[in-house]
Scaffold this motif. Structure first.
Motif, PDB file in Angstrom:
ATOM      1  N   ARG A  54       0.847  -1.197   0.000  1.00  0.00           N
ATOM      2  CA  ARG A  54       0.000   0.000   0.000  1.00  0.00           C
ATOM      3  C   ARG A  54       0.882   1.246   0.000  1.00  0.00           C
ATOM      4  O   ARG A  54       0.636   2.185  -0.755  1.00  0.00           O
ATOM      5  CB  ARG A  54      -0.925   0.023   1.203  1.00  0.00           C
ATOM      6  CG  ARG A  54      -1.679   1.368   1.325  1.00  0.00           C
ATOM      7  CD  ARG A  54      -2.531   1.440   2.548  1.00  0.00           C
ATOM      8  NE  ARG A  54      -3.776   0.741   2.270  1.00  0.00           N
ATOM      9  CZ  ARG A  54      -4.571   0.267   3.212  1.00  0.00           C
ATOM     10  NH1 ARG A  54      -4.256   0.376   4.480  1.00  0.00           N
ATOM     11  NH2 ARG A  54      -5.695  -0.322   2.885  1.00  0.00           N
ATOM     12  N   TRP A  99      -7.224  -3.076   1.728  1.00  0.00           N
ATOM     13  CA  TRP A  99      -6.131  -3.051   0.745  1.00  0.00           C
ATOM     14  C   TRP A  99      -6.648  -3.240  -0.689  1.00  0.00           C
ATOM     15  O   TRP A  99      -6.008  -3.894  -1.500  1.00  0.00           O
ATOM     16  CB  TRP A  99      -5.068  -4.099   1.072  1.00  0.00           C
ATOM     17  CG  TRP A  99      -4.362  -3.877   2.364  1.00  0.00           C
ATOM     18  CD1 TRP A  99      -3.514  -2.845   2.655  1.00  0.00           C
ATOM     19  CD2 TRP A  99      -4.420  -4.696   3.521  1.00  0.00           C
ATOM     20  NE1 TRP A  99      -3.044  -2.992   3.937  1.00  0.00           N
ATOM     21  CE2 TRP A  99      -3.590  -4.121   4.497  1.00  0.00           C
ATOM     22  CE3 TRP A  99      -5.082  -5.876   3.835  1.00  0.00           C
ATOM     23  CZ2 TRP A  99      -3.407  -4.673   5.754  1.00  0.00           C
ATOM     24  CZ3 TRP A  99      -4.914  -6.421   5.087  1.00  0.00           C
ATOM     25  CH2 TRP A  99      -4.090  -5.821   6.032  1.00  0.00           C
ATOM     26  N   VAL A 102      -4.204  -2.371  -3.386  1.00  0.00           N
ATOM     27  CA  VAL A 102      -3.116  -3.326  -3.585  1.00  0.00           C
ATOM     28  C   VAL A 102      -3.543  -4.387  -4.596  1.00  0.00           C
ATOM     29  O   VAL A 102      -2.837  -4.663  -5.565  1.00  0.00           O
ATOM     30  CB  VAL A 102      -2.672  -3.971  -2.252  1.00  0.00           C
ATOM     31  CG1 VAL A 102      -1.648  -5.076  -2.489  1.00  0.00           C
ATOM     32  CG2 VAL A 102      -2.113  -2.911  -1.301  1.00  0.00           C
TER      33      VAL A 102
END
Length: 120
Positions: A54, A99, A102
């Protein structure tokens, strides 16, 4: 009982408690972690890896799924080469609202995930 035996019992108890927590939470990612036999220590290392990626993405650094997978294998050497597992974990976190950037940076350009870009 010597110190080594006691440490082994403590580690085994922690593993059992962690696996129980995964079953109790019963989310998609927790079920995946349970099925792959992930330990609490490995789980924490995976969280750190997700944070690391991240931060790289937020700072504009290039990231690849190959780099991510190699770092995942360092955490989970028993699963070396199982790129499906790495992708499954990243997608599982995204599905839980964790996330998301990501997963999209690492796997979002794959044709099988093109529908995700349309949803955004």
């Amino acid at each position: 009982m010597n110190g080594e035996e006691l440490q082994e019992i403590i580690e085994r108890l922690d593993l059992i408690e962690f696996r129980q927590e995964l079953l109790f939470n019963n989310t998609g990612i927790d079920r995946s972690m349970f099925e792959y036999g992930i330990t609490r220590k490995q789980y924490q290392s995976i969280m750190n890896l997700m944070d690391e990626f991240r931060e790289k993405i937020d700072s504009g650094k290039h990231c690849s799924h190959g780099e991510f997978e190699n770092k995942m294998y360092a955490i989970l050497p028993d699963h070396y080469g199982d790129y499906h597992m790495c992708e499954e974990f990243a997608k599982g976190f995204m599905d839980e609202g964790r996330w998301e950037e990501v997963f999209m940076a690492l796997y979002g350009d794959m044709p099988k995930y093109s529908y995700l870009k349309k949803e955004q």
